[in-house]
Design a protein around this motif. Structure first.
Motif, PDB file in Angstrom:
ATOM      1  N   LEU A 115      -4.949  -0.029 -24.319  1.00  0.00           N
ATOM      2  CA  LEU A 115      -5.114  -0.805 -23.084  1.00  0.00           C
ATOM      3  C   LEU A 115      -5.383   0.077 -21.871  1.00  0.00           C
ATOM      4  N   LEU A 116      -5.127   1.371 -21.983  1.00  0.00           N
ATOM      5  CA  LEU A 116      -5.194   2.254 -20.815  1.00  0.00           C
ATOM      6  C   LEU A 116      -6.542   2.284 -20.110  1.00  0.00           C
ATOM      7  N   PRO A 117      -7.674   2.254 -20.820  1.00  0.00           N
ATOM      8  CA  PRO A 117      -8.952   2.253 -20.084  1.00  0.00           C
ATOM      9  C   PRO A 117      -9.163   1.024 -19.212  1.00  0.00           C
ATOM     10  N   ALA A 118      -8.440  -0.073 -19.472  1.00  0.00           N
ATOM     11  CA  ALA A 118      -8.487  -1.279 -18.632  1.00  0.00           C
ATOM     12  C   ALA A 118      -9.919  -1.708 -18.349  1.00  0.00           C
ATOM     13  N   HIS A 119     -10.629  -2.101 -19.410  1.00  0.00           N
ATOM     14  CA  HIS A 119     -12.045  -2.437 -19.271  1.00  0.00           C
ATOM     15  C   HIS A 119     -12.285  -3.646 -18.370  1.00  0.00           C
ATOM     16  N   GLY A 120     -11.276  -4.491 -18.196  1.00  0.00           N
ATOM     17  CA  GLY A 120     -11.435  -5.634 -17.306  1.00  0.00           C
ATOM     18  C   GLY A 120     -11.088  -5.319 -15.867  1.00  0.00           C
ATOM     19  N   GLY A 121     -10.814  -4.044 -15.584  1.00  0.00           N
ATOM     20  CA  GLY A 121     -10.435  -3.649 -14.230  1.00  0.00           C
ATOM     21  C   GLY A 121      -8.936  -3.522 -14.096  1.00  0.00           C
ATOM     22  N   ALA A 122      -8.493  -2.688 -13.174  1.00  0.00           N
ATOM     23  CA  ALA A 122      -7.061  -2.474 -12.948  1.00  0.00           C
ATOM     24  C   ALA A 122      -6.791  -2.400 -11.458  1.00  0.00           C
ATOM     25  N   VAL A 123      -5.699  -3.026 -11.027  1.00  0.00           N
ATOM     26  CA  VAL A 123      -5.310  -2.969  -9.621  1.00  0.00           C
ATOM     27  C   VAL A 123      -3.839  -2.601  -9.529  1.00  0.00           C
ATOM     28  N   ALA A 124      -3.519  -1.707  -8.611  1.00  0.00           N
ATOM     29  CA  ALA A 124      -2.127  -1.335  -8.360  1.00  0.00           C
ATOM     30  C   ALA A 124      -1.544  -2.294  -7.335  1.00  0.00           C
ATOM     31  N   ILE A 125      -0.415  -2.891  -7.670  1.00  0.00           N
ATOM     32  CA  ILE A 125       0.326  -3.732  -6.725  1.00  0.00           C
ATOM     33  C   ILE A 125       1.659  -3.046  -6.492  1.00  0.00           C
ATOM     34  N   VAL A 126       1.865  -2.569  -5.287  1.00  0.00           N
ATOM     35  CA  VAL A 126       3.044  -1.763  -4.974  1.00  0.00           C
ATOM     36  C   VAL A 126       3.659  -2.246  -3.677  1.00  0.00           C
ATOM     37  N   GLY A 127       4.873  -1.783  -3.421  1.00  0.00           N
ATOM     38  CA  GLY A 127       5.526  -2.174  -2.177  1.00  0.00           C
ATOM     39  C   GLY A 127       6.979  -1.767  -2.157  1.00  0.00           C
ATOM     40  N   SER A 128       7.691  -2.350  -1.237  1.00  0.00           N
ATOM     41  CA  SER A 128       9.067  -1.967  -0.952  1.00  0.00           C
ATOM     42  C   SER A 128      10.020  -2.302  -2.086  1.00  0.00           C
ATOM     43  N   ARG A 129      11.009  -1.429  -2.297  1.00  0.00           N
ATOM     44  CA  ARG A 129      12.078  -1.744  -3.237  1.00  0.00           C
ATOM     45  C   ARG A 129      12.981  -2.826  -2.656  1.00  0.00           C
ATOM     46  N   ALA A 130      13.247  -2.732  -1.372  1.00  0.00           N
ATOM     47  CA  ALA A 130      14.083  -3.739  -0.700  1.00  0.00           C
ATOM     48  C   ALA A 130      13.194  -4.870  -0.213  1.00  0.00           C
ATOM     49  N   VAL A 186      -0.953  -2.924  -1.170  1.00  0.00           N
ATOM     50  CA  VAL A 186       0.433  -2.806  -0.726  1.00  0.00           C
ATOM     51  C   VAL A 186       0.874  -4.175  -0.228  1.00  0.00           C
ATOM     52  N   VAL A 187       1.858  -4.764  -0.886  1.00  0.00           N
ATOM     53  CA  VAL A 187       2.270  -6.123  -0.556  1.00  0.00           C
ATOM     54  C   VAL A 187       3.263  -6.145   0.597  1.00  0.00           C
ATOM     55  N   GLU A 188       4.222  -5.269   0.542  1.00  0.00           N
ATOM     56  CA  GLU A 188       5.235  -5.218   1.595  1.00  0.00           C
ATOM     57  C   GLU A 188       5.749  -3.793   1.659  1.00  0.00           C
ATOM     58  N   ALA A 189       5.828  -3.234   2.863  1.00  0.00           N
ATOM     59  CA  ALA A 189       6.249  -1.839   2.986  1.00  0.00           C
ATOM     60  C   ALA A 189       6.807  -1.577   4.370  1.00  0.00           C
ATOM     61  N   GLY A 190       7.907  -0.864   4.413  1.00  0.00           N
ATOM     62  CA  GLY A 190       8.461  -0.448   5.691  1.00  0.00           C
ATOM     63  C   GLY A 190       7.648   0.692   6.286  1.00  0.00           C
ATOM     64  N   TRP A 191       8.070   1.130   7.450  1.00  0.00           N
ATOM     65  CA  TRP A 191       7.305   2.144   8.188  1.00  0.00           C
ATOM     66  C   TRP A 191       7.153   3.432   7.403  1.00  0.00           C
ATOM     67  N   THR A 233       7.516  -9.621  13.268  1.00  0.00           N
ATOM     68  CA  THR A 233       8.898  -9.234  13.565  1.00  0.00           C
ATOM     69  C   THR A 233       9.591  -8.600  12.361  1.00  0.00           C
ATOM     70  N   SER A 234       8.894  -8.530  11.220  1.00  0.00           N
ATOM     71  CA  SER A 234       9.525  -8.056   9.991  1.00  0.00           C
ATOM     72  C   SER A 234       9.390  -6.550   9.835  1.00  0.00           C
ATOM     73  N   ALA A 235      10.529  -5.859   9.756  1.00  0.00           N
ATOM     74  CA  ALA A 235      10.499  -4.411   9.511  1.00  0.00           C
ATOM     75  C   ALA A 235       9.936  -4.119   8.126  1.00  0.00           C
ATOM     76  N   SER A 236      10.054  -5.075   7.207  1.00  0.00           N
ATOM     77  CA  SER A 236       9.566  -4.877   5.839  1.00  0.00           C
ATOM     78  C   SER A 236       8.053  -4.838   5.747  1.00  0.00           C
ATOM     79  N   SER A 237       7.376  -5.310   6.801  1.00  0.00           N
ATOM     80  CA  SER A 237       5.906  -5.325   6.788  1.00  0.00           C
ATOM     81  C   SER A 237       5.290  -4.330   7.765  1.00  0.00           C
ATOM     82  N   MET A 238       6.113  -3.521   8.409  1.00  0.00           N
ATOM     83  CA  MET A 238       5.581  -2.575   9.395  1.00  0.00           C
ATOM     84  C   MET A 238       4.597  -1.590   8.769  1.00  0.00           C
ATOM     85  N   GLY A 239       4.884  -1.165   7.539  1.00  0.00           N
ATOM     86  CA  GLY A 239       3.979  -0.226   6.869  1.00  0.00           C
ATOM     87  C   GLY A 239       2.634  -0.857   6.558  1.00  0.00           C
ATOM     88  N   CYS A 240       2.641  -2.127   6.150  1.00  0.00           N
ATOM     89  CA  CYS A 240       1.377  -2.831   5.886  1.00  0.00           C
ATOM     90  C   CYS A 240       0.560  -2.969   7.166  1.00  0.00           C
TER      91      CYS A 240
END
Length: 393
Positions: A139-154, A260-265, A291-298
């Motif tokens: 599966l590693l070559p991901a012939h259908g395309g691959a996207v990274a979805i990352v963000g805050s642990r909290a 990046v879905v949600e990320a702090g500063w 007003t969300s500190a969790s989205s300041m990085g985004c």
């Protein structure tokens, strides 16, 4: 001084093969496994030596004190001496790593394998020398395309909801979801993909025999059963702060785009986004409440970089160059010079012809001719010396 064991007998024992099965490809596989034990991820000195001499021949340089041994690879005597001092204390780790790999059923994947994800080669001398894998390596070559979805642990409930919606929709259209198996956004993306019956890839900072975080042991077991878990460090390796940062470059390299879905500063996921930018891979960020500190990085990414605003899965498919309606490559599109130039352009900022040529891999004259055609068709516009792609209507 103990030297690195390179005999066919030792290689056969380490790889679980008979001596008569050891050929040049198996010797290279064994040598690369040794290199992963001696070095930290992204070791550029090791990468340069392997590129110049091959993995097996480069290993002999570890055990000799010739200051000119690395000259052909562009490695000066002082740098090589410092590298040797890092590598030599780890000789004793090799046998333990291969033994641990056999116990957990890990596979060792190298650039010679069909399963090798060629995207990571864009890291150059900082690319992984091999990958330790559990699950379906094909599966590693991901012939259908691959996207990274990352963000805050909290992550907030909003962030986890968005991550799950994006991951499930994209996975349902055949896109592999790549993340780091952490709490929060990573875990939400993996779980949603599994629920949707899609394929997910978890990239770990420690050995694949040491699930981390421990609270995601069951989740990683599910990923192994229907997807794939990888690490570039050998089995038995503990996850550490610097290895998480190195791991982030691998997440970006194994993906066609990073969101990046949600990320702090100061979130570590911003590090992943910047690696994607360094690789000229598209990246996006999901906006949150101001007003969300969790989205300041985004919001920081959207303001200071060329990150695209992501509000739905179709935005991600557009970012990846996939058809937003059906989630597949447009059958009417041709992967020709026009496609390469379009992909090298941005809708946010202008780029010079030379910059577009560098990104597309075409010559400046070829790029100029294609830009002229795209201008006539209304797909691009010129402002002074800079070109930009017109946003889709």
């Amino acid at each position: 001084m103990t030297t690195i064991p390179l005999s066919d007998e030792t290689a056969a024992t380490a790889l679980g093969l008979r001596v008569e099965e050891i050929d040049e490809s198996m010797r290279d596989r064994y040598a690369r496994g040794i290199w992963s034990c001696l070095t930290e991820p992204g070791d550029g000195v090791a990468g340069a030596l392997i590129a110049a001499f091959g993995a097996r021949e480069a290993l002999t340089i570890v055990d000799i004190d010739d200051p000119l041994a690395g000259a052909a690879a562009g490695v000066d005597a002082k740098t090589l001496a410092q590298a040797r001092s890092r590598w030599r204390p780890r000789r004793g780790d090799v046998r333990r790593a291969f033994d641990a790999a056999r116990r957990c059923g890990a596979q060792l994947i190298t650039p010679a394998d069909a399963a090798w994800p060629q995207r990571v080669d864009d890291l150059g001398i900082h690319a992984p020398v091999c990958l330790w894998v559990r699950g379906d390596a094909s599966l590693l070559p991901a012939h259908g395309g691959a996207v990274a979805i990352v963000g805050s642990r909290a992550a907030s409930s909003y962030g986890e909801h968005v991550a799950m919606e994006l991951a499930a929709d994209l996975a349902g259209s055949g896109v592999m979801i790549v993340s780091g198996a952490a709490y929060g956004i990573d875990g939400a993306a993996h779980r949603a993909t599994l629920t949707a019956g899609g394929t997910t890839l978890a990239v770990l900072a420690g050995g694949i025999d040491r699930p981390y975080p421990a609270g995601h042991t069951d989740l990683l077991s599910r990923v192994v059963r229907s997807g794939v878990v990888v690490a570039e460090v050998p089995c038995g390796t503990a996850p550490t702060k610097w290895r998480f940062l190195s791991r982030n470059r691998l997440i970006a390299a194994m993906s066609d785009a990073t969101v990046v879905v949600e990320a702090g500063w100061r979130s570590g996921s911003l590090n992943t986004a910047h690696h994607a930018a360094d690789l000229s891979r598209p990246m996006g960020a999901v906006p949150g409440p101001v007003t969300s500190a969790s989205s300041m990085g985004c919001h920081r990414l959207l303001r200071e970089t060329e990150a695209h605003c992501i509000t739905r899965a179709d935005d991600v498919r557009e970012l990846m160059g996939l058809d937003a309606r059906i989630g597949a490559v447009d059958a009417g599109a041709r992967t020709d010079e026009r496609t390469r130039v379009r992909d090298a352009l941005s809708t946010r900022g202008g780029r010079t012809t030379d910059d577009i040529a560098r990104r597309s891999g075409l010559s400046p004259s070829e790029t100029g001719a294609v830009l002229a055609l795209l201008e006539l068709s209304g797909e691009v516009e010129r402002r002074g010396e800079a070109w930009r792609r017109r946003p889709a209507s």
